[in-house]
Design an enzyme around this catalytic site. Structure first.
Site, PDB file in Angstrom:
ATOM      1  N   ASN A  10       0.856  -1.190   0.000  1.00 58.11           N
ATOM      2  CA  ASN A  10       0.000   0.000   0.000  1.00 58.11           C
ATOM      3  C   ASN A  10       0.900   1.251   0.000  1.00 58.11           C
ATOM      4  O   ASN A  10       1.713   1.433   0.916  1.00 58.11           O
ATOM      5  CB  ASN A  10      -0.900  -0.032   1.244  1.00 58.11           C
ATOM      6  N   HIS A  13       0.924   6.265   1.814  1.00 65.89           N
ATOM      7  CA  HIS A  13       1.630   7.240   2.648  1.00 65.89           C
ATOM      8  C   HIS A  13       2.849   7.866   1.977  1.00 65.89           C
ATOM      9  O   HIS A  13       3.433   8.805   2.514  1.00 65.89           O
ATOM     10  CB  HIS A  13       1.920   6.646   4.021  1.00 65.89           C
ATOM     11  N   ARG A  21       3.807  18.781   1.648  1.00 61.00           N
ATOM     12  CA  ARG A  21       4.553  19.908   1.135  1.00 61.00           C
ATOM     13  C   ARG A  21       3.945  20.510  -0.128  1.00 61.00           C
ATOM     14  O   ARG A  21       4.446  21.505  -0.639  1.00 61.00           O
ATOM     15  CB  ARG A  21       5.977  19.455   0.800  1.00 61.00           C
ATOM     16  N   HIS A  46      -5.562   3.735  -1.871  1.00 53.63           N
ATOM     17  CA  HIS A  46      -6.898   4.105  -1.384  1.00 53.63           C
ATOM     18  C   HIS A  46      -7.175   5.560  -1.763  1.00 53.63           C
ATOM     19  O   HIS A  46      -6.528   6.470  -1.253  1.00 53.63           O
ATOM     20  CB  HIS A  46      -6.915   3.923   0.141  1.00 53.63           C
ATOM     21  N   ARG A  48      -9.284   8.310  -1.078  1.00 48.67           N
ATOM     22  CA  ARG A  48     -10.284   8.687  -0.068  1.00 48.67           C
ATOM     23  C   ARG A  48     -11.131   9.833  -0.574  1.00 48.67           C
ATOM     24  O   ARG A  48     -10.700  10.625  -1.418  1.00 48.67           O
ATOM     25  CB  ARG A  48      -9.599   9.082   1.244  1.00 48.67           C
ATOM     26  N   ARG A  52      -6.844  12.861   0.860  1.00 44.27           N
ATOM     27  CA  ARG A  52      -5.755  13.272   1.764  1.00 44.27           C
ATOM     28  C   ARG A  52      -4.415  12.649   1.381  1.00 44.27           C
ATOM     29  O   ARG A  52      -3.380  13.129   1.762  1.00 44.27           O
ATOM     30  CB  ARG A  52      -6.092  12.947   3.212  1.00 44.27           C
ATOM     31  N   HIS A  53      -4.451  11.535   0.667  1.00 42.49           N
ATOM     32  CA  HIS A  53      -3.160  10.991   0.185  1.00 42.49           C
ATOM     33  C   HIS A  53      -3.226  10.750  -1.331  1.00 42.49           C
ATOM     34  O   HIS A  53      -2.823  11.614  -2.086  1.00 42.49           O
ATOM     35  CB  HIS A  53      -2.670   9.785   1.006  1.00 42.49           C
ATOM     36  N   GLU A  73      -8.582   0.638  -3.354  1.00 44.11           N
ATOM     37  CA  GLU A  73      -9.424   0.711  -2.143  1.00 44.11           C
ATOM     38  C   GLU A  73     -10.364   1.889  -2.275  1.00 44.11           C
ATOM     39  O   GLU A  73      -9.932   3.006  -2.598  1.00 44.11           O
ATOM     40  CB  GLU A  73      -8.555   0.898  -0.907  1.00 44.11           C
ATOM     41  N   THR A 104      -8.383   3.662   8.311  1.00 35.61           N
ATOM     42  CA  THR A 104      -9.635   2.920   8.224  1.00 35.61           C
ATOM     43  C   THR A 104      -9.869   2.164   9.532  1.00 35.61           C
ATOM     44  O   THR A 104      -9.174   1.195   9.830  1.00 35.61           O
ATOM     45  CB  THR A 104      -9.580   1.942   7.036  1.00 35.61           C
ATOM     46  N   GLU A 154     -11.292  -9.218   3.035  1.00 35.37           N
ATOM     47  CA  GLU A 154     -10.032  -8.871   3.699  1.00 35.37           C
ATOM     48  C   GLU A 154     -10.366  -8.648   5.159  1.00 35.37           C
ATOM     49  O   GLU A 154     -11.171  -7.775   5.500  1.00 35.37           O
ATOM     50  CB  GLU A 154      -9.415  -7.609   3.070  1.00 35.37           C
ATOM     51  N   HIS A 197      -3.826  -4.453   7.726  1.00 35.17           N
ATOM     52  CA  HIS A 197      -3.922  -3.263   8.570  1.00 35.17           C
ATOM     53  C   HIS A 197      -3.013  -3.379   9.781  1.00 35.17           C
ATOM     54  O   HIS A 197      -3.196  -4.251  10.616  1.00 35.17           O
ATOM     55  CB  HIS A 197      -5.355  -2.940   9.030  1.00 35.17           C
ATOM     56  N   GLY A 198      -2.026  -2.499   9.811  1.00 38.15           N
ATOM     57  CA  GLY A 198      -1.161  -2.391  10.979  1.00 38.15           C
ATOM     58  C   GLY A 198      -0.055  -3.419  11.074  1.00 38.15           C
ATOM     59  O   GLY A 198       0.669  -3.444  12.073  1.00 38.15           O
ATOM     60  N   HIS A 220       1.614   1.266   5.952  1.00 35.91           N
ATOM     61  CA  HIS A 220       2.179   2.293   6.828  1.00 35.91           C
ATOM     62  C   HIS A 220       3.521   1.882   7.423  1.00 35.91           C
ATOM     63  O   HIS A 220       4.489   2.648   7.405  1.00 35.91           O
ATOM     64  CB  HIS A 220       1.168   2.631   7.936  1.00 35.91           C
TER      65      HIS A 220
END
Ligand code: PXP
Length: 247
Positions: A10, A13, A21, A46, A48, A52-53, A73, A104, A154, A197-198, A220
């Protein structure tokens, strides 16, 4: 045991850092290329609602740059459905989305929204996308996913990873037991099982070892680790940890 456990990287990020920036750097497309070169089996991104990313233009640019599958996503909204249909990624992963959340949180409510979700995923499947639903390892959600004809679930590993990081072994093991049970239930219903996730080097092994799991999506932690060892090195080490657990 499914074939080789796939790793979806993923790259959201990378775009988070770029957007902090303004401008074009670091470039998520470059990250996708590096991930592909070092053996990622897919790229996950993803888009969104608040952008935001990942942004709209990133989707086409990523698809243009890679030959491995893109797992797109998306929230279950008309806007995102239109974007998915316009681009035709290999896969669409439907996730819950609340504007105020940092990432998420929690899984998609499938059981309480089955008719709408069945109608929602129909056109994506008809267009040839492999649809997955990002859900908690909850028997009711898994059964509902199968009922509406999603081929893939998932399962959300966030709570397991949080407890792992906090050192709360009892809570961690309870979450792991839920994931193990969820993976079995889903596989018994004919669903392909992914998790994510995580996940980190430290938490991935018990998840990667589950025979029903076909794919992990990890972002991440890999991007943070990339600051210290480079993206290629971070992905390669995750691959090694997954293979070691699987072996
Ligand atoms: N899978 C899904 C469905 C996600 O929404 C996310 C986070 O965007 C991930 C996997 C990856 O999570 P992480 O970035 O914590 O590795």
């Amino acid at each position: 045991m499914t074939e080789r456990l796939r790793l979806g990287v993923n790259i959201d990020h990378v775009a988070t850092l770029r957007n902090a920036r303004g401008g074009a750097l670091p470039d998520p497309v470059r990250a996708a290329r590096v991930a592909q070169a070092v053996g990622a089996d897919g790229i996950t991104a993803h888009l969104r609602e608040d952008r935001r990313h990942i942004r709209d233009a990133d989707i086409a640019a990523i698809m243009e740059a890679i030959t491995i599958p893109l797992n797109f996503e998306m929230a279950a909204t008309d806007e995102m459905q239109g974007i998915a249909l316009a681009h035709g990624p290999h896969a669409a992963c439907i996730v819950p989305e609340r504007r105020e959340e940092r990432t998420t949180e929690g899984g998609l409510e499938v059981a309480g929204d089955q008719d709408r979700l069945a109608r929602f995923i129909g056109p994506l499947s008809d267009a040839g996308m492999r649809v997955s639903l990002f859900i908690a390892a909850d028997p009711a959600q898994i059964a509902a996913a199968a009922r509406i004809g999603a081929p893939v679930v998932e399962l959300h590993t966030g709570a397991y990873c949080d407890h792992h990081a906090e050192g709360d072994t009892q809570a961690r093991d309870a979450e792991l037991a839920r994931l193990i049970d969820g993976a079995k239930r889903a596989a018994d219903l004919g669903l392909e099982v992914h998790m994510g996730h995580g996940l980190t080097y430290d938490s991935v092994a018990p998840i990667a070892a589950l025979p029903e799991v076909a794919e992990l999506n990890i972002g991440h932690f890999l991007m943070g680790e990339a600051l210290f060892v480079g993206l290629a090195g971070a992905i390669a080490e995750m691959r090694r940890a997954m293979d070691a657990a699987r072996g």
